[in-house]
Design an enzyme around this catalytic site. Structure first.
Site: not given
Ligand code: S3P
Length: 454
Positions: A108, A136, A334
């Site tokens: 993601g 997602r 996380d």
């Molecule tokens: C991340 C932000 C978080 C986290 C992901 C890594 C990042 O997600 O859960 O593992 O590197 O910016 P969200 O922005 O969806 O909270």
């Protein structure tokens, strides 16, 4: 790499084992590794990155930057076995049209941050991913990036696969984050890099600030102010010129989390975890575990790559259940799967709330961990926005039935690693249906765990 093929699943039973003693080092921070590759790829000239996490997620980012014209190469290993990489950047505004779809695998972070970069370049890119990533929500980045002028054709429900036509020049916006998300914040700031004028993100609840720190480190003009309502107002001047850097990536607190929890719940443990990133926007788990009675000491505090770091000394502790303050959620978003395992072994009840975002991670982590822990014999109750766990008071969990179904990990690395730790603290072991997703963030996890318990 995709782990969507169910015929190739790699199940494993994680057996009970004794204390964790000794010293380990966890791999580089995943969030920082993604950003190091992306910003190096946008600087003019050669950057060097050491301690890079060589998990599949970060490799997907590296491949995508290569596909858009940067030279991204592994030149060797650093002294601790982390990746040493060299990146020749193309300059802000210099990304090239990729010739094939960008395969984001399970990641993601790669997807949302790269969508930000592409949004303000005159290129068109398709993004594809595995079964987990394809479920997602992407509307959260599509919305602000569309306001900046980018154009999207997404799959139903605003999901991957999607096609993105960037805008050049893009339009600067002021954007107030509707969800506490560092990925959305970073997508807008990265789009702002190649957008004329000032792009502003208003963050009512602080989330990890690695993008801000690193953008500044590369020479971007970025300011952070506090608004009247306490929100963070982050502004970046576009058409920036980034200067190449030498970056050392600190160890990932989200990977350390599994070993912190394991050492706390396995009697007789005393484990030193070196070089753990302790950025306050990431350190929520340590504070919560200390509140529960966890003995976690910090030694040798220092700065690595512009981030606070220390070695942690973790000793087995009698943990007590608590009500976790929902205000800490963004600083440990996380780490809840690991926390739930600690709670399952604590004395009394742990109540968590405000975890809606966990339902849209690599899997629905509230439902997934509730089912996994229940199968392993823990007493858990799922609520709309959290989990209530009644701990054993230190007694091992029953473990999963040898003839029964294994724990389902749903292509989620953090569920797999959390339940591996639960297996160590059980009578009969915990069978996990698929360990392959662990390689997305922590390829050395099983070897480290096995090495410590051998
Ligand atoms: C991340 C932000 C978080 C986290 C992901 C890594 C990042 O997600 O859960 O593992 O590197 O910016 P969200 O922005 O969806 O909270």
């Amino acid at each position: 790499m995709s782990h969507s093929d169910p015929t190739a699943m790699r199940p494993r039973r994680f057996l009970p084992a004794g204390p964790l003693r000794g010293r380990i080092r966890v791999p580089g921070d995943k969030s920082i590794s993604h950003r190091a590759i992306m910003l190096s790829a946008l600087a003019v000239g050669e950057s060097k990155v050491t301690g890079l996490l060589e998990g599949e997620d970060v490799l997907a980012t590296a491949a995508a930057m290569r596909a858009m014209g940067a030279e991204v190469e592994r030149t060797g290993a650093d002294e601790h076995g982390g990746g040493a990489w060299t990146v020749h950047g193309v300059g802000v505004g210099g990304l090239l049209q990729p010739q094939a779809a960008l395969d984001m695998g399970n990641s993601g972070t790669s997807t949302r941050l790269l969508m930000g970069l592409v949004a303000s370049h005159a290129i068109t890119a398709s993004f594809v991913g595995d079964a987990s990533l394809s479920k997602r929500p992407m509307q959260r980045v599509i919305e602000p990036l569309s306001r900046m002028g980018a154009d999207f054709t997404a799959s139903p429900g605003q999901t991957l696969p999607l096609m993105l036509r960037g805008a050049a020049p893009a339009v600067p916006i002021e954007y107030r984050l509707p969800v506490a998300s560092a990925q959305v914040k970073s997508a807008v700031l990265l789009a702002g890099l190649n957008t004329p004028g000032m792009t502003t993100v208003i963050e009512p609840v602080p989330t990890r600030d690695h993008s801000e720190r690193m953008l500044r480190g590369f020479g971007a003009e970025l300011t952070v102010e506090e608004g009247v309502d306490g929100a963070r107002i982050i502004a970046i001047r576009g058409e920036a010129e980034l200067r190449p850097q030498v970056i050392e990536v600190p160890g990932d607190p989200s990977s350390a989390a599994f070993f912190i929890v394991a050492a706390l719940i396995l009697p007789g443990s005393e484990l030193t975890i070196e070089n753990v990133g302790l950025n306050p926007t990431r350190a929520g788990l340590i504070a919560v575990l200390r509140q529960m009675g966890g003995d976690i000491a910090e030694t040798n505090p220092r700065l690595v790559g512009g981030e606070p770091v220390a070695d942690l000394v973790v000793k087995h502790s009698a943990l007590r259940g608590i009500a976790v303050d929902p205000a800490v959620v963004p600083s440990m978003v996380d780490e809840f799967p690991a926390l739930f395992v600690a709670a399952a072994l604590a004395e009394g009840r742990t109540v968590t709330s405000g975890l809606e975002e966990l339902r849209v991670k690599e899997s629905d982590r509230i439902a997934g961990m509730a089912a996994a822990l229940a199968l392993a014999g823990a007493r858990v109750k799922e609520t709309e926005d959290g989990l209530i766990v009644d701990g054993t008071g230190g007694e091992p969990l029953e473990g999963t039935d040898h003839r029964g179904a294994p724990v389902a990990t749903h292509l989620d690395h953090r569920i797999a690693m959390s339940m591996a730790v639960a297996g160590r603290a059980s009578y009969h072991g915990v069978e996990v249906d698929d360990t392959r997703p662990i390689a997305t963030s922590f390829p050395q996890f099983e070897a480290l765990l096995d090495g410590l318990t051998a």
